[in-house]
Motif scaffolding. Structure first.
Motif, PDB file in Angstrom:
ATOM      1  N   TRP A 161     -13.380  98.628  86.350  1.00  0.00           N
ATOM      2  CA  TRP A 161     -13.920  97.594  87.424  1.00  0.00           C
ATOM      3  C   TRP A 161     -12.806  97.992  88.377  1.00  0.00           C
ATOM      4  CZ3 TRP A 161     -17.705  95.560  85.727  1.00  0.00           C
ATOM      5  CH2 TRP A 161     -18.165  95.331  84.327  1.00  0.00           C
ATOM      6  N   TRP A 162     -11.761  98.903  88.414  1.00  0.00           N
ATOM      7  CA  TRP A 162     -11.001  98.992  89.460  1.00  0.00           C
ATOM      8  C   TRP A 162     -11.768 100.044  90.576  1.00  0.00           C
ATOM      9  CZ3 TRP A 162     -10.672 104.313  90.635  1.00  0.00           C
ATOM     10  CH2 TRP A 162     -10.748 105.234  89.467  1.00  0.00           C
ATOM     11  N   LEU A 163     -12.835 100.457  90.308  1.00  0.00           N
ATOM     12  CA  LEU A 163     -13.750 101.269  91.157  1.00  0.00           C
ATOM     13  C   LEU A 163     -14.560 100.382  92.233  1.00  0.00           C
ATOM     14  CD1 LEU A 163     -15.528 103.748  89.066  1.00  0.00           C
ATOM     15  CD2 LEU A 163     -13.735 104.299  90.730  1.00  0.00           C
ATOM     16  N   LEU A 164     -14.664  99.097  91.852  1.00  0.00           N
ATOM     17  CA  LEU A 164     -15.213  98.021  92.940  1.00  0.00           C
ATOM     18  C   LEU A 164     -14.273  97.862  93.888  1.00  0.00           C
ATOM     19  CD1 LEU A 164     -16.959  95.606  90.063  1.00  0.00           C
ATOM     20  CD2 LEU A 164     -17.904  97.316  91.686  1.00  0.00           C
ATOM     21  N   ALA A 165     -12.987  98.023  93.680  1.00  0.00           N
ATOM     22  CA  ALA A 165     -12.072  98.002  94.910  1.00  0.00           C
ATOM     23  C   ALA A 165     -12.472  98.699  96.087  1.00  0.00           C
ATOM     24  CB  ALA A 165     -10.627  98.258  94.709  1.00  0.00           C
ATOM     25  N   PHE A 166     -12.849 100.073  95.738  1.00  0.00           N
ATOM     26  CA  PHE A 166     -13.290 100.879  96.710  1.00  0.00           C
ATOM     27  C   PHE A 166     -14.733 100.318  97.511  1.00  0.00           C
ATOM     28  CE2 PHE A 166     -10.461 103.252  93.950  1.00  0.00           C
ATOM     29  CZ  PHE A 166      -9.678 103.923  94.922  1.00  0.00           C
ATOM     30  N   GLY A 167     -15.486 100.074  96.530  1.00  0.00           N
ATOM     31  CA  GLY A 167     -16.914  99.586  97.060  1.00  0.00           C
ATOM     32  C   GLY A 167     -16.594  98.416  97.946  1.00  0.00           C
ATOM     33  N   PHE A 168     -16.092  97.330  97.650  1.00  0.00           N
ATOM     34  CA  PHE A 168     -15.881  96.242  98.585  1.00  0.00           C
ATOM     35  C   PHE A 168     -15.153  96.759  99.824  1.00  0.00           C
ATOM     36  CE2 PHE A 168     -17.402  93.815  95.062  1.00  0.00           C
ATOM     37  CZ  PHE A 168     -17.995  92.862  95.473  1.00  0.00           C
ATOM     38  N   GLY A 169     -13.879  97.497  99.485  1.00  0.00           N
ATOM     39  CA  GLY A 169     -13.272  97.948 100.662  1.00  0.00           C
ATOM     40  C   GLY A 169     -14.176  98.406 101.900  1.00  0.00           C
ATOM     41  N   GLY A 170     -15.100  99.344 101.353  1.00  0.00           N
ATOM     42  CA  GLY A 170     -16.087  99.947 102.247  1.00  0.00           C
ATOM     43  C   GLY A 170     -16.905  98.915 102.943  1.00  0.00           C
ATOM     44  N   LEU A 171     -17.209  98.064 102.326  1.00  0.00           N
ATOM     45  CA  LEU A 171     -18.143  97.016 102.668  1.00  0.00           C
ATOM     46  C   LEU A 171     -17.412  95.999 103.713  1.00  0.00           C
ATOM     47  CD1 LEU A 171     -21.333  95.942 102.268  1.00  0.00           C
ATOM     48  CD2 LEU A 171     -20.240  94.571 100.399  1.00  0.00           C
ATOM     49  N   CYS A 172     -16.425  95.595 103.213  1.00  0.00           N
ATOM     50  CA  CYS A 172     -15.510  94.887 104.420  1.00  0.00           C
ATOM     51  C   CYS A 172     -15.411  95.676 105.606  1.00  0.00           C
ATOM     52  CB  CYS A 172     -14.499  94.150 103.651  1.00  0.00           C
ATOM     53  SG  CYS A 172     -14.421  93.156 102.390  1.00  0.00           S
ATOM     54  N   TRP A 173     -15.089  96.697 105.545  1.00  0.00           N
ATOM     55  CA  TRP A 173     -14.944  97.672 106.580  1.00  0.00           C
ATOM     56  C   TRP A 173     -16.059  97.578 107.495  1.00  0.00           C
ATOM     57  CZ3 TRP A 173     -16.928 102.463 108.620  1.00  0.00           C
ATOM     58  CH2 TRP A 173     -16.296 102.872 109.589  1.00  0.00           C
ATOM     59  N   VAL A 174     -17.270  97.960 106.990  1.00  0.00           N
ATOM     60  CA  VAL A 174     -18.600  97.877 107.603  1.00  0.00           C
ATOM     61  C   VAL A 174     -18.926  96.393 108.348  1.00  0.00           C
ATOM     62  CG1 VAL A 174     -21.233  97.960 107.559  1.00  0.00           C
ATOM     63  CG2 VAL A 174     -19.526  99.831 106.453  1.00  0.00           C
ATOM     64  N   ASN A 175     -18.594  95.316 107.629  1.00  0.00           N
ATOM     65  CA  ASN A 175     -18.753  93.943 108.147  1.00  0.00           C
ATOM     66  C   ASN A 175     -17.718  93.615 109.137  1.00  0.00           C
ATOM     67  OD1 ASN A 175     -20.992  93.522 106.400  1.00  0.00           O
ATOM     68  ND2 ASN A 175     -19.739  92.609 104.962  1.00  0.00           N
ATOM     69  N   GLY A 176     -16.572  94.313 109.028  1.00  0.00           N
ATOM     70  CA  GLY A 176     -15.602  93.971 110.042  1.00  0.00           C
ATOM     71  C   GLY A 176     -14.849  92.711 109.520  1.00  0.00           C
ATOM     72  N   ASN A 177     -14.893  92.042 108.333  1.00  0.00           N
ATOM     73  CA  ASN A 177     -14.286  91.142 107.902  1.00  0.00           C
ATOM     74  C   ASN A 177     -14.236  90.930 106.174  1.00  0.00           C
ATOM     75  OD1 ASN A 177     -16.742  89.672 106.885  1.00  0.00           O
ATOM     76  ND2 ASN A 177     -17.539  89.613 108.867  1.00  0.00           N
ATOM     77  N   GLY A 178     -13.562  90.082 105.858  1.00  0.00           N
ATOM     78  CA  GLY A 178     -13.328  90.174 104.353  1.00  0.00           C
ATOM     79  C   GLY A 178     -14.287  89.111 103.403  1.00  0.00           C
ATOM     80  N   TRP A 179     -15.378  88.522 104.269  1.00  0.00           N
ATOM     81  CA  TRP A 179     -16.088  87.467 103.593  1.00  0.00           C
ATOM     82  C   TRP A 179     -16.966  87.939 102.401  1.00  0.00           C
ATOM     83  CZ3 TRP A 179     -14.841  82.911 104.597  1.00  0.00           C
ATOM     84  CH2 TRP A 179     -14.431  82.443 105.807  1.00  0.00           C
ATOM     85  N   ALA A 180     -17.163  89.268 102.259  1.00  0.00           N
ATOM     86  CA  ALA A 180     -17.982  89.652 101.028  1.00  0.00           C
ATOM     87  C   ALA A 180     -17.269  89.607  99.822  1.00  0.00           C
ATOM     88  CB  ALA A 180     -18.256  91.333 101.513  1.00  0.00           C
TER      89      ALA A 180
END
Length: 223
Positions: A161-180
């Protein structure tokens, strides 16, 4: 941890989400996505709360897809063909609704993600380079979107599950916020839906294309 907590988290401990949870999460994601798209096309791009709620759509879709692809006997080839075909059908409507050809719609993002998973499963390095390294430039959420599905697939298969931290980190970077990140507690809360939610394989694709058709008609009428 209470017995109830153990019961709620048991599906994730086994590396899966219940069938009911996957279906319910998919429809929540559809609702979230629809609100976000209406905000963009009808209200000029932003509606408070609705637009923030829209940021959970992609991660919910991605995690549901990752879980589905991780199921024993999952037909990766069929997923790639179906997502690619519907994505190509949807793309002209997507362009008419939003006014641009690139990036391409999320069905094609998920098609590339499924192809990348297929490449990893079958040790096809050239396909992985194309699906995971080159073509994401052209689709919505780009590499972050493809990576979240692939990392989710690995997480569901190996409980990493720790791998999801990288996935969500990249997604938040693309979105420019942490709502994801709001998708995470929602998935955990619904991980074990105790009732059967009817599966609607084709309804998802029909809804996606249909809502784009309505938005495209509205956008063209305004112009």
């Amino acid at each position: 941890m209470s017995g109830q907590d153990v019961a709620v988290h048991a599906p994730l401990a086994r590396g899966t989400l219940s069938s009911g949870a996957r279906e319910l999460l998919k429809w929540i994601a559809l609702l979230s996505m629809t609100g976000d798209h209406v905000a963009k096309v009808v209200f000029g791009g932003y509606v408070p709360v609705v637009s923030e709620f829209g940021r959970i759509a992609f991660p919910l879709f991605a995690l549901v897809m990752a879980c589905n692809l991780a199921q024993p006997g999952a037909d990766l080839g069929k997923s790639i063909r179906r997502l690619s075909a519907w994505g190509l059908v949807a793309q002209p409507l997507h362009m008419l609704a939003f006014g641009y050809w690139l990036p391409l719609n999320i069905l094609l993002t998920f098609g590339l993600a499924a192809a990348a998973v297929h490449a990893l499963t079958n040790n096809r390095q050239l396909l992985l380079l194309v699906a995971g390294g080159l073509l994401p430039f052209f689709v919505d959420y780009q590499w972050a979107g493809v990576a979240l599905v692939v990392l989710g697939w690995i997480a569901f298969r190996h409980r990493a599950w720790w791998l999801l931290a990288f996935g969500f980190g990249g997604l938040c970077w693309v979105n420019g916020n942490g709502w994801a990140l709001l998708a995470i507690p929602l998935v955990l809360a619904l991980a074990r839906v105790p009732w059967a939610v009817p599966r609607s394989r084709w309804a998802f694709y029909l809804y996606y294309v249909g809502h784009l058709a309505v938005l495209a008609a509205y956008a063209q009428w305004l112009r």
